[in-house]
Design an enzyme around this catalytic site. Structure first.
Site, PDB file in Angstrom:
ATOM      1  N   TYR A   1      -0.138   1.249  -7.815  1.00 28.74           N
ATOM      2  CA  TYR A   1       0.415   2.358  -7.032  1.00 28.74           C
ATOM      3  C   TYR A   1       1.851   2.643  -7.486  1.00 28.74           C
ATOM      4  O   TYR A   1       2.660   1.723  -7.644  1.00 28.74           O
ATOM      5  CB  TYR A   1       0.359   1.935  -5.571  1.00 28.74           C
ATOM      6  CG  TYR A   1       0.948   2.844  -4.542  1.00 28.74           C
ATOM      7  CD1 TYR A   1       0.622   4.197  -4.469  1.00 28.74           C
ATOM      8  CD2 TYR A   1       1.804   2.328  -3.566  1.00 28.74           C
ATOM      9  CE1 TYR A   1       1.143   5.007  -3.472  1.00 28.74           C
ATOM     10  CE2 TYR A   1       2.330   3.107  -2.550  1.00 28.74           C
ATOM     11  CZ  TYR A   1       2.002   4.464  -2.517  1.00 28.74           C
ATOM     12  OH  TYR A   1       2.523   5.248  -1.520  1.00 28.74           O
TER      13      TYR A   1
ATOM     14  N   LYS B   1      -3.388   4.397   6.300  1.00 25.91           N
ATOM     15  CA  LYS B   1      -4.533   5.157   5.829  1.00 25.91           C
ATOM     16  C   LYS B   1      -5.767   4.903   6.709  1.00 25.91           C
ATOM     17  O   LYS B   1      -5.847   5.420   7.818  1.00 25.91           O
ATOM     18  CB  LYS B   1      -4.738   4.869   4.352  1.00 25.91           C
ATOM     19  CG  LYS B   1      -3.491   5.316   3.548  1.00 25.91           C
ATOM     20  CD  LYS B   1      -3.533   5.006   2.111  1.00 25.91           C
ATOM     21  CE  LYS B   1      -2.406   5.689   1.345  1.00 25.91           C
ATOM     22  NZ  LYS B   1      -1.045   5.217   1.717  1.00 25.91           N
TER      23      LYS B   1
ATOM     24  N   ARG C   1      11.617  -8.484  18.676  1.00 25.99           N
ATOM     25  CA  ARG C   1      11.434  -8.400  17.229  1.00 25.99           C
ATOM     26  C   ARG C   1      10.481  -9.461  16.701  1.00 25.99           C
ATOM     27  O   ARG C   1       9.849  -9.284  15.662  1.00 25.99           O
ATOM     28  CB  ARG C   1      12.807  -8.508  16.539  1.00 25.99           C
ATOM     29  CG  ARG C   1      12.740  -8.583  15.034  1.00 25.99           C
ATOM     30  CD  ARG C   1      14.114  -8.398  14.382  1.00 25.99           C
ATOM     31  NE  ARG C   1      15.144  -9.164  15.011  1.00 25.99           N
ATOM     32  CZ  ARG C   1      15.351 -10.481  14.838  1.00 25.99           C
ATOM     33  NH1 ARG C   1      14.531 -11.188  14.072  1.00 25.99           N
ATOM     34  NH2 ARG C   1      16.358 -11.094  15.423  1.00 25.99           N
TER      35      ARG C   1
ATOM     36  N   ASP D   1      -3.483  -5.370  -3.406  1.00 28.87           N
ATOM     37  CA  ASP D   1      -3.494  -4.155  -2.591  1.00 28.87           C
ATOM     38  C   ASP D   1      -4.951  -3.748  -2.408  1.00 28.87           C
ATOM     39  O   ASP D   1      -5.613  -3.322  -3.354  1.00 28.87           O
ATOM     40  CB  ASP D   1      -2.701  -3.053  -3.292  1.00 28.87           C
ATOM     41  CG  ASP D   1      -2.558  -1.797  -2.439  1.00 28.87           C
ATOM     42  OD1 ASP D   1      -3.431  -1.551  -1.572  1.00 28.87           O
ATOM     43  OD2 ASP D   1      -1.591  -1.045  -2.650  1.00 28.87           O
TER      44      ASP D   1
END
Length: 392
Positions: free
Chosen positions: A112, A209, A59, A184
């Protein structure tokens, strides 16, 4: 980068080819291995007690995750990078790393939608005061600061409506009160905009994306400045975030072709936009790379390119039925969320009710398009038949 290229001042295309690759460490293999791991063994109890080895638990990182983090760090010009399970998860982690109970948080009105939802539903439970501001009025931002303003969020261009923000001015204003600046930057990626160079502390990407580029992986990245790195790393570890190694590998693979894909996306987008500009059914096009766009001068100053995502408004008087007919008539444009993959996508946008501090025509119907890697003439023909069918 590998030992032959590390530390050199190479151009972006060369960086994209070499960052996060260490053939000398992996028997000469070009790509880093996909390491599936939870348990990591220690040679003795002394090493286990100190944690003095490269990897301690799956992790907390593997050679696979480290390769992508190092690649993004170098592309962003950051102090460090952490991976997230999605773009929204990256936003949430970045926010949690710099906000605490009693803080005041400023977010652009064009953020967003899921970012707004997180801010409106989760942060109030922490007693964080969230306020939205007009993203285009950078000179007014200081008037919104309070004694407890801890962070300022940016998104450029804005979601759905594509307004630009003055990253320089907003970041500089935030520095006067030692507030953390988050941004962002998914639309441009670190290829076309480097927020940390512009004063941003936490540069956020929905790697889902353009970085991945093939519509098959959910992933987010957060690159931090020296100021923000320690707090981000602490929250990341405390939240137990881990991205699957196969997803990281696909993101690394997508990263290698980011530049050539972006060039094609931009070329195709301009072809489509130049055709749409002359259509009677189209009232306005929202794309900062157009000289006619209100945010063009900011895009030209701070960005080195543009992506394949833009929007256009239907002409006044367009009905919901006509808008729906247009979308339902498309053949090459898929109707789906997300963007940044190889395929073209379209979604309807109803602007009514999505803004709280800025004026916007509540009756305007819009279309958001992502222009993929298809032949632009085929995309234009598809748009033409859908418009003519809807507005005949």
């Amino acid at each position: 980068m590998d030992k032959k290229t590390s530390g050199k001042n190479y151009q972006t295309d060369t960086q994209l080819t070499h960052v996060g690759r260490y053939p000398d460490q992996f028997h000469g293999f070009v790509n880093p291995p996909v390491v599936h791991a939870s348990t990591v063994l220690f040679p003795d109890v002394e090493t286990m007690a100190t944690g003095n080895q490269s990897y301690t638990y799956g992790r907390r990182g593997t050679p696979t995750t480290e390769a992508l983090e190092n690649a993004i760090t170098e592309l962003e010009g950051a102090a460090g990078t952490r991976l997230a399970t999605s773009g929204l998860n990256a936003v949430a982690l970045a926010c949690l790393s710099c906000l605490k109970t009693g803080d005041h948080f400023l977010i652009p009105d064009t953020a967003y939608g899921p970012t707004r939802h997180f801010a409106d539903t989760v942060l109030p439970k922490m007693n964080v005061e969230v306020a939205y501001y007009d993203p285009t009025r950078a000179t007014d931002i200081k008037g919104l600061f309070k004694e407890n303003t801890a962070a300022l969020f940016l998104e450029a261009p804005g979601s759905l409506t594509f307004e630009m923000q003055d990253i320089h001015a907003l970041s500089a204003a935030a520095k006067t009160i030692d507030a953390t600046v988050l941004m962002d930057n998914t639309w441009a990626s670190p290829l076309y905009c480097k927020p940390i160079d512009l004063g941003v502390d936490l540069s956020i990407q929905a790697g889902t994306k353009y970085i991945v580029g093939h519509s098959d992986v959910m992933l987010g990245t957060i690159a931090a400045s020296e100021k923000a790195w320690g707090a981000l790393d602490t929250v990341y570890g405390a939240m137990g975030v881990h991205v699957a190694p196969d997803d990281v590998y696909l993101a690394l693979r997508g990263l290698r072709t980011l530049s050539v894909r972006f060039e094609r996306h931009f070329k195709n987008t301009m072809s489509v936009i130049n055709w749409l500009k002359d259509r009677d059914e189209v009232a306005a096009i929202r794309y900062p790379a157009l000289e006619s766009d209100p945010g063009y001068h900011l895009w030209k100053r701070d960005f080195s390119g543009a992506s394949g995502l833009f929007a256009f408004d239907f002409k006044a008087g367009t009905t919901k039925e006509q808008s729906n007919h247009f979308f339902n008539s498309l053949n090459l444009f898929g109707l789906g969320y997300s963007w940044g993959g190889f395929e073209s996508l379209a979604i309807p946008v109803k602007l009514k009710g999505i803004r709280t501090t800025t004026d916007i025509d509540p009756d305007c119907l819009s279309a958001r398009l992502h222009i993929g890697l298809e032949d632009p003439q085929d995309l234009i023909a598809d748009l033409e038949q859908a418009l003519e069918s809807a507005f005949q």
